[in-house]
Design an enzyme around this catalytic site. Structure first.
Site, PDB file in Angstrom:
ATOM      1  CG  ASP A 292      -2.042   1.002   1.190  1.00 35.96           C
ATOM      2  OD1 ASP A 292      -2.301   1.564   0.109  1.00 35.96           O
ATOM      3  OD2 ASP A 292      -2.670   1.241   2.235  1.00 35.96           O
ATOM      4  CE1 TYR A 466      -8.043   5.047   3.390  1.00 34.38           C
ATOM      5  CE2 TYR A 466      -9.001   6.774   2.023  1.00 34.38           C
ATOM      6  CZ  TYR A 466      -8.731   6.243   3.275  1.00 34.38           C
ATOM      7  OH  TYR A 466      -9.149   6.904   4.406  1.00 34.38           O
ATOM      8  CG  HIS A 467      -3.041   3.974  -3.576  1.00 31.20           C
ATOM      9  ND1 HIS A 467      -2.081   4.972  -3.675  1.00 31.20           N
ATOM     10  CD2 HIS A 467      -4.233   4.573  -3.835  1.00 31.20           C
ATOM     11  CE1 HIS A 467      -2.675   6.116  -3.982  1.00 31.20           C
ATOM     12  NE2 HIS A 467      -3.977   5.901  -4.085  1.00 31.20           N
ATOM     13  N   PRO A 468      -4.203  -0.558  -1.852  1.00 31.41           N
ATOM     14  CG  PRO A 468      -6.080  -1.749  -1.098  1.00 31.41           C
ATOM     15  CD  PRO A 468      -5.601  -0.356  -1.394  1.00 31.41           C
TER      16      PRO A 468
END
Length: 551
Positions: A292, A466-468
């Site tokens: 992330d 919020y970039h998994p």
């Protein structure tokens, strides 16, 4: 089987919508399964209201991480879209392809055919670019509209000018030849509306007779004799199977895709055994390699009352909303992320590893404004953390949320990189371009200066961007940690592919919506077997000083 199609796609998100569009366009019969509901209404379609949908249980799966040991035991929000359009319907609409070297690294680590030259044609195919300048690297006829905000607030220009004054590059198009530098930010906004994957891809696909949307909870992939033949779903209180004559494609997010794989018997054998799930394919990489981006908000009080804070009240929000509803214009037609930057943290770093989003208000994603009134902020964080986490099952019940452990800040380099983010940002905001605007630093605050003080601030305040991604990574078939091969086929099972951010071997520079859509576009061509677009042999810009200078 209740229904049948050639291709069954699980997840109407960024990649799933793109795949549905391309497969239906090719004449294939497609069913898309989505648990979430409608994306209609101003909370989603109005760009300026972006903080609402990602905080609404109606549109979000509501995932949270497990307590993070390196962040004081905090549990962090992990929003994923549970709605038509998936996370493209609840995200900040920022459009970043990623750096060319990101994709070259993918290819070097086993994702054959996914180098920058291979993926650039798909980035071009997917977009209609409305920017000015060199179109060599850009598309002009794709479903996804990419625009820039008006940048009418002088703070947007001050940010770019301050970067220039600090000695950094300026870029005319960070999605084109040159990512490195300060410049205008791009967004998936068109004619004042959020241009999600649902608006760009799914709605046109559903107008065809051969594409159907089914509202249901996917429980597992049905596998017979080593081949995926359908998807078990629950809808209306009943469990049924939607059959796939050719293939099942999982595009359910980097959180839900590994969960579905494990529920279907594909994953680490000990993890499956722990939940009484029979092993179909023992793949240790399922759920592993979780990555992330983290960021902090560097906030500054404003000397001038020119920030969005003037609208941060009931009357102001009503005015903005009314203008948008009546005309589709005004502040509500922008996500307010209109200036950006990508810089290198040190000499010897070959390409940018720090990203900035600039915002002309001091506010959090949850909508809480800074107590000091007028202010502005830069979201800043490292791009290539070495920390890795995992998604595992909480139980064998498909309705249970998975266990999400990011292990944020578990690598010592993460701390050094974040400290650089803080110090480099302070230097930028100390430039002459900000002299008329900066009153003082709100957070971290002038008293936070030593390594220990900065580390403490990070521990308490760093948030997920919020970039998994990365939980079913692409690789060569003989790689024991790879989950899918370079054609997105799940290794060890026939008729099953993954096409979403799960397959990223390593996280890309910037926001993940654009590369996720690209994965859907390229994977569709692999599914169709009609040949891949010819490589684009363009040489992206790289700093000639990278080895000797930080800027």
């Amino acid at each position: 089987m209740a229904m049948q199609a050639e291709y069954v796609i699980v997840g109407a998100g960024s990649a799933g919508c793109a795949m549905a569009y391309r497969l239906a366009e090719a004449g294939k019969k497609v069913i898309v399964i989505e648990h979430g509901g409608s994306d209609a209404g101003p909370f989603i379609q109005m760009p300026g209201a972006l903080s609402y949908p990602m905080n609404m249980g109606l549109y979000d799966w509501g995932f949270r991480s497990e307590p993070e040991p390196n962040l004081g035991g905090r549990t962090l929000a992990t929003p994923r879209g549970k709605v038509i359009g998936g996370s493209s319907s609840i995200n900040g609409m920022v459009f970043v392809r990623g750096h060319a070297m990101d994709f070259d690294h993918w290819a070097e680590t086993g994702a054959d055919g996914w180098a920058y030259a291979d993926v650039l044609p798909y980035f071009k195919r997917m977009e209609t670019w409305h920017g000015d300048g060199d179109t060599t690297y850009r598309g002009n006829s794709g479903p996804l509209h990419v625009t820039r905000g008006p940048r009418s607030n002088p703070l947007f220009h001050a940010f770019v000018e301050a970067g220039k004054q600090a000695g950094y590059e300026v870029t005319e198009d960070y999605n084109g030849e040159k990512q490195e530098g300060f410049g205008a930010m791009e967004a998936t906004i068109w004619r004042g509306r959020r241009w999600s994957a649902a608006n760009a891809y799914l709605r046109p696909a559903l107008k065809r007779d051969n594409c159907t949307l089914v509202r249901a909870l996917a429980r597992k992939v049905v596998i017979r004799d080593g081949r995926a033949v359908g998807v078990e779903v629950e809808r209306g209180g009943k469990i049924e199977v939607i059959g796939a004559g050719a293939e099942v494609i999982l595009a359910a997010s980097s959180i839900n895709t590994p969960k579905l794989l494990m529920l279907s018997g594909i994953g680490p054998a000990p993890e499956l055994a722990r939940h009484g799930i029979g092993v179909v394919a023992d793949r240790r990489g399922v759920g592993a390699n979780l990555q992330d981006h983290m960021e902090i908000y560097m906030q500054f009080a404003s000397l001038q009352p020119i920030t969005l804070f003037k609208y941060w009240n009931l009357w102001g929000k009503a005015l903005v909303g009314a203008q948008w509803l009546l005309t589709g214009t005004g502040l509500g037609a922008s996500n307010q992320f209109e200036s950006a930057a990508f810089i290198r943290s040190d000499k010897g770093v070959a390409y940018p590893d720090i990203q900035y989003h600039f915002l002309p208000i001091a506010v959090r994603y949850d909508g809480k404004a800074a107590a000091e009134g007028h202010g502005f902020q830069a979201h800043v964080g490292p791009m290539r953390s070495k920390s890795r986490g995992a998604v595992t099952l909480r139980s064998g019940d498909p309705k249970d949320a998975p266990v999400i452990r990011f292990n944020y800040m578990s690598h010592p380099d993460d701390w050094a990189e974040f400290r650089k983010c803080v110090r480099l940002t302070r230097e930028i905001f100390a430039q002459g371009a900000f002299k008329p605007f900066v009153k003082h630093e709100i957070q971290p605050g002038a008293k936070v200066g030593t390594d220990e003080e900065i580390d403490s601030f990070i521990r308490e305040h760093a948030e997920s961007a919020y970039h998994p991604c990365g939980t079913a990574r692409i690789g060569r078939r003989d790689d024991p940690m790879a989950v899918v091969d370079p054609e997105c086929r799940v290794i060890g099972v026939e008729g099953l592919r993954v096409a979403d951010s799960s397959i990223f071997p390593r996280i890309t520079n910037g926001n993940l919506n654009a590369p996720s859509i690209m994965v859907g576009e390229k994977a569709a061509d692999h599914v169709l077997g009609k040949g891949i677009l010819a490589p684009a042999n363009l040489a992206p810009w790289a700093s000639p000083r990278w080895a000797a200078a930080q800027r």
